[in-house]
Enzyme design. Structure first.
Site, PDB file in Angstrom:
ATOM      1  N   ARG A 191      39.672  33.406  52.468  1.00 27.62           N
ATOM      2  CA  ARG A 191      40.263  33.855  51.197  1.00 27.62           C
ATOM      3  C   ARG A 191      39.447  34.912  50.453  1.00 27.62           C
ATOM      4  O   ARG A 191      39.473  34.962  49.220  1.00 27.62           O
ATOM      5  CB  ARG A 191      40.536  32.669  50.261  1.00 27.62           C
ATOM      6  CG  ARG A 191      41.562  31.706  50.761  1.00 27.62           C
ATOM      7  CD  ARG A 191      42.942  32.346  50.927  1.00 27.62           C
ATOM      8  NE  ARG A 191      43.842  31.403  51.539  1.00 27.62           N
ATOM      9  CZ  ARG A 191      43.995  31.272  52.870  1.00 27.62           C
ATOM     10  NH1 ARG A 191      43.350  32.073  53.707  1.00 27.62           N
ATOM     11  NH2 ARG A 191      44.820  30.381  53.360  1.00 27.62           N
ATOM     12  N   CYS A 240      48.667  27.515  46.481  1.00 24.94           N
ATOM     13  CA  CYS A 240      47.553  26.581  46.261  1.00 24.94           C
ATOM     14  C   CYS A 240      46.656  27.099  45.145  1.00 24.94           C
ATOM     15  O   CYS A 240      46.296  28.274  45.134  1.00 24.94           O
ATOM     16  CB  CYS A 240      46.739  26.425  47.541  1.00 24.94           C
ATOM     17  SG  CYS A 240      47.621  25.447  48.762  1.00 24.94           S
TER      18      CYS A 240
HETATM   19  C1  FAD Z   1      54.843  29.511  47.333  1.00 23.50           C
HETATM   20  C2  FAD Z   1      53.562  30.219  47.687  1.00 23.50           C
HETATM   21  C3  FAD Z   1      52.973  29.986  48.926  1.00 23.50           C
HETATM   22  C4  FAD Z   1      51.773  30.629  49.268  1.00 23.50           C
HETATM   23  N1  FAD Z   1      51.221  30.382  50.494  1.00 23.50           N
HETATM   24  C5  FAD Z   1      50.073  30.995  50.842  1.00 23.50           C
HETATM   25  C6  FAD Z   1      49.483  30.756  52.129  1.00 23.50           C
HETATM   26  O1  FAD Z   1      50.000  30.010  52.963  1.00 23.50           O
HETATM   27  N2  FAD Z   1      48.320  31.400  52.424  1.00 23.50           N
HETATM   28  C7  FAD Z   1      47.721  32.255  51.538  1.00 23.50           C
HETATM   29  O2  FAD Z   1      46.662  32.822  51.870  1.00 23.50           O
HETATM   30  N3  FAD Z   1      48.255  32.490  50.319  1.00 23.50           N
HETATM   31  C8  FAD Z   1      49.405  31.895  49.946  1.00 23.50           C
HETATM   32  N4  FAD Z   1      49.953  32.127  48.707  1.00 23.50           N
HETATM   33  C9  FAD Z   1      49.244  32.979  47.735  1.00 23.50           C
HETATM   34  C10 FAD Z   1      49.705  34.460  47.704  1.00 23.50           C
HETATM   35  O3  FAD Z   1      51.044  34.570  48.079  1.00 23.50           O
HETATM   36  C11 FAD Z   1      48.848  35.335  48.610  1.00 23.50           C
HETATM   37  O4  FAD Z   1      47.511  35.298  48.197  1.00 23.50           O
HETATM   38  C12 FAD Z   1      49.359  36.781  48.638  1.00 23.50           C
HETATM   39  O5  FAD Z   1      48.801  37.443  49.741  1.00 23.50           O
HETATM   40  C13 FAD Z   1      49.054  37.552  47.352  1.00 23.50           C
HETATM   41  O6  FAD Z   1      49.721  38.801  47.419  1.00 23.50           O
HETATM   42  P1  FAD Z   1      50.206  39.548  46.093  1.00 23.50           P
HETATM   43  O7  FAD Z   1      50.743  40.870  46.479  1.00 23.50           O
HETATM   44  O8  FAD Z   1      51.116  38.689  45.313  1.00 23.50           O
HETATM   45  O9  FAD Z   1      48.808  39.742  45.347  1.00 23.50           O
HETATM   46  P2  FAD Z   1      48.525  39.525  43.797  1.00 23.50           P
HETATM   47  O10 FAD Z   1      48.731  38.098  43.462  1.00 23.50           O
HETATM   48  O11 FAD Z   1      49.254  40.527  42.994  1.00 23.50           O
HETATM   49  O12 FAD Z   1      46.966  39.868  43.742  1.00 23.50           O
HETATM   50  C14 FAD Z   1      46.036  38.995  44.335  1.00 23.50           C
HETATM   51  C15 FAD Z   1      44.659  39.690  44.339  1.00 23.50           C
HETATM   52  O13 FAD Z   1      44.718  40.823  45.203  1.00 23.50           O
HETATM   53  C16 FAD Z   1      44.282  41.991  44.506  1.00 23.50           C
HETATM   54  N5  FAD Z   1      45.079  43.111  45.005  1.00 23.50           N
HETATM   55  C17 FAD Z   1      46.437  43.191  45.109  1.00 23.50           C
HETATM   56  N6  FAD Z   1      46.789  44.375  45.632  1.00 23.50           N
HETATM   57  C18 FAD Z   1      45.632  45.070  45.847  1.00 23.50           C
HETATM   58  C19 FAD Z   1      45.331  46.369  46.355  1.00 23.50           C
HETATM   59  N7  FAD Z   1      46.293  47.207  46.751  1.00 23.50           N
HETATM   60  N8  FAD Z   1      44.039  46.742  46.430  1.00 23.50           N
HETATM   61  C20 FAD Z   1      43.048  45.912  46.026  1.00 23.50           C
HETATM   62  N9  FAD Z   1      43.263  44.676  45.533  1.00 23.50           N
HETATM   63  C21 FAD Z   1      44.540  44.264  45.447  1.00 23.50           C
HETATM   64  C22 FAD Z   1      44.561  41.708  43.035  1.00 23.50           C
HETATM   65  O14 FAD Z   1      43.717  42.511  42.216  1.00 23.50           O
HETATM   66  C23 FAD Z   1      44.233  40.228  42.961  1.00 23.50           C
HETATM   67  O15 FAD Z   1      42.844  40.061  42.820  1.00 23.50           O
HETATM   68  C24 FAD Z   1      51.156  31.511  48.346  1.00 23.50           C
HETATM   69  C25 FAD Z   1      51.765  31.750  47.097  1.00 23.50           C
HETATM   70  C26 FAD Z   1      52.952  31.114  46.770  1.00 23.50           C
HETATM   71  C27 FAD Z   1      53.584  31.408  45.438  1.00 23.50           C
END
Ligand code: FAD
Length: 318
Positions: A191, A240
């Site tokens: 992570r 999570c």
């Molecule tokens: C129902 C559900 C299930 C999930 N299951 C999983 C799972 O199985 N495994 C898992 O790992 N995660 C899971 N997640 C968490 C989440 O979906 C992931 O971490 C996802 O990859 C985050 O992507 P995002 O675009 O929404 O990032 P955001 O939530 O918008 O950002 C997350 C972080 O990434 C940084 N970030 C975003 N874009 C960039 C960029 N272009 N450059 C630099 N930094 C950046 C942000 O600054 C922040 O610190 C789950 C979430 C939900 C709601």
């Protein structure tokens, strides 16, 4: 998490910045005083200075240079599925990538190029159609950029292990530029992914393993089914809440469950009955409701297991 420190500046400076960003020709959209709750899957939190969307590399570097030179703090947001913004007013510009960054294409030699704003699930399906296997990412919401920043995936495998190269905008001592960076195993772990120079990821070149298309699709369906069975998918949550503690044979969710906390409420949020590591906004929860409930759960786990749970969710403005 990309949060840059800023000096406090007045209304005039703010107007100067917004006037600059609205200049014709820059592929930038700006919404001042934007609602943070609407930007995340938690649907909680206050307002920020502005939400700015940058649609091209030229726009992004001009924007970041201008904000950094103005000492204005900013935060890079993907789809907001792993972020909780605090309540009240957050003194930050929130930047989202759009347009040119939302592309997926074959790149030869079994590789795919994907922009940071592309949907992770679209990438998984695109790969499967070309017999390239990213099924371990099936069902994870959000963007490619967000997935790389947190090395999203399962407990045993994250997206970074399949990435050949990350493209990013670097900001270092007043220098800005784009770099194609070959990702090394030392750059990422469970992570997290740490790129040099406060990188804003703009895209990746990914080299998934090959497999039979039908087998990949079958695994994708199975993984999504498992997720739906074991997680409260569709609820207002960031997935999570806590990372699984390293070196522990039981997960954060199992620890919280063992403490009898499933169904425990605080304000308008609750620990899911289905998966104890999901802290859900069950109505109109404030960010502080979520924060307090997470602290209560972490405190009870600490008492029982002597383990400090660490937030997987990026807490912004706390
Ligand atoms: C129902 C559900 C299930 C999930 N299951 C999983 C799972 O199985 N495994 C898992 O790992 N995660 C899971 N997640 C968490 C989440 O979906 C992931 O971490 C996802 O990859 C985050 O992507 P995002 O675009 O929404 O990032 P955001 O939530 O918008 O950002 C997350 C972080 O990434 C940084 N970030 C975003 N874009 C960039 C960029 N272009 N450059 C630099 N930094 C950046 C942000 O600054 C922040 O610190 C789950 C979430 C939900 C709601």
């Amino acid at each position: 998490m990309k949060v840059f420190e800023m000096k406090v500046f007045g209304k005039k400076d703010f107007k100067k910045i917004t006037d600059f960003l609205r200049k014709p020709g820059l592929d930038i959209k700006i919404k001042v005083n934007a609602d943070c709750a609407g930007m995340t899957s938690y649907r909680a939190g206050g307002k920020c200075k502005a939400l700015i969307e940058a649609g091209s590399e030229t726009a992004l570097s001009a924007l970041v240079k201008y904000l950094a030179d103005s000492n204005a703090g900013y935060f890079i947001l993907g789809e907001g599925t792993n972020v909780l913004f605090n309540d009240g007013y957050i003194d930050l510009f929130v930047i989202k990538l759009t347009g040119d960054f939302d592309k997926i294409a074959l790149a030869g030699n079994g590789c795919i190029s994907a922009g940071a704003a592309a949907s992770l699930q679209k990438l998984v399906i695109f790969a499967a159609k070309h017999s390239l296997d990213l099924s371990f990412l099936a069902g994870i919401p959000g963007t490619v950029g967000g997935a790389v920043a947190g090395n999203s995936g399962t407990t045993v495998k994250g997206i970074c292990s399949s990435i050949k190269e990350a493209r990013y905008l670097y900001v270092s001592n007043g220098f800005y530029g784009y770099r194609n960076y070959p990702l090394k195993t030392a750059d990422y772990g469970y992570r997290f992914c740490i790129l040099p120079d406060m990188a804003i990821i703009t895209g990746i070149l990914i080299a998934p393993e090959t497999a039979e298309r039908e087998d990949i699709l079958k695994t994708i369906r199975k993984n999504i089914k498992n997720k739906k069975r074991s997680q409260p998918i569709g609820s207002r949550s960031p997935g999570c809440f806590f990372k699984n503690p390293s070196g522990s044979s039981i997960s954060a969710g199992e620890m919280i469950d063992d403490c009898g906390l499933k169904g425990f409420h605080f304000g308008d949020c609750v620990i899911s009955e289905k998966h104890a590591n999901f802290i859900i906004n069950s109505g109109n929860a404030s960010a502080s409701d979520v924060f307090v409930l997470s602290k209560i759960a972490a405190g009870i786990v600490k008492n029982k297991f002597n383990i400090e749970l660490e937030s997987e969710v990026k807490l912004v403005g706390f």
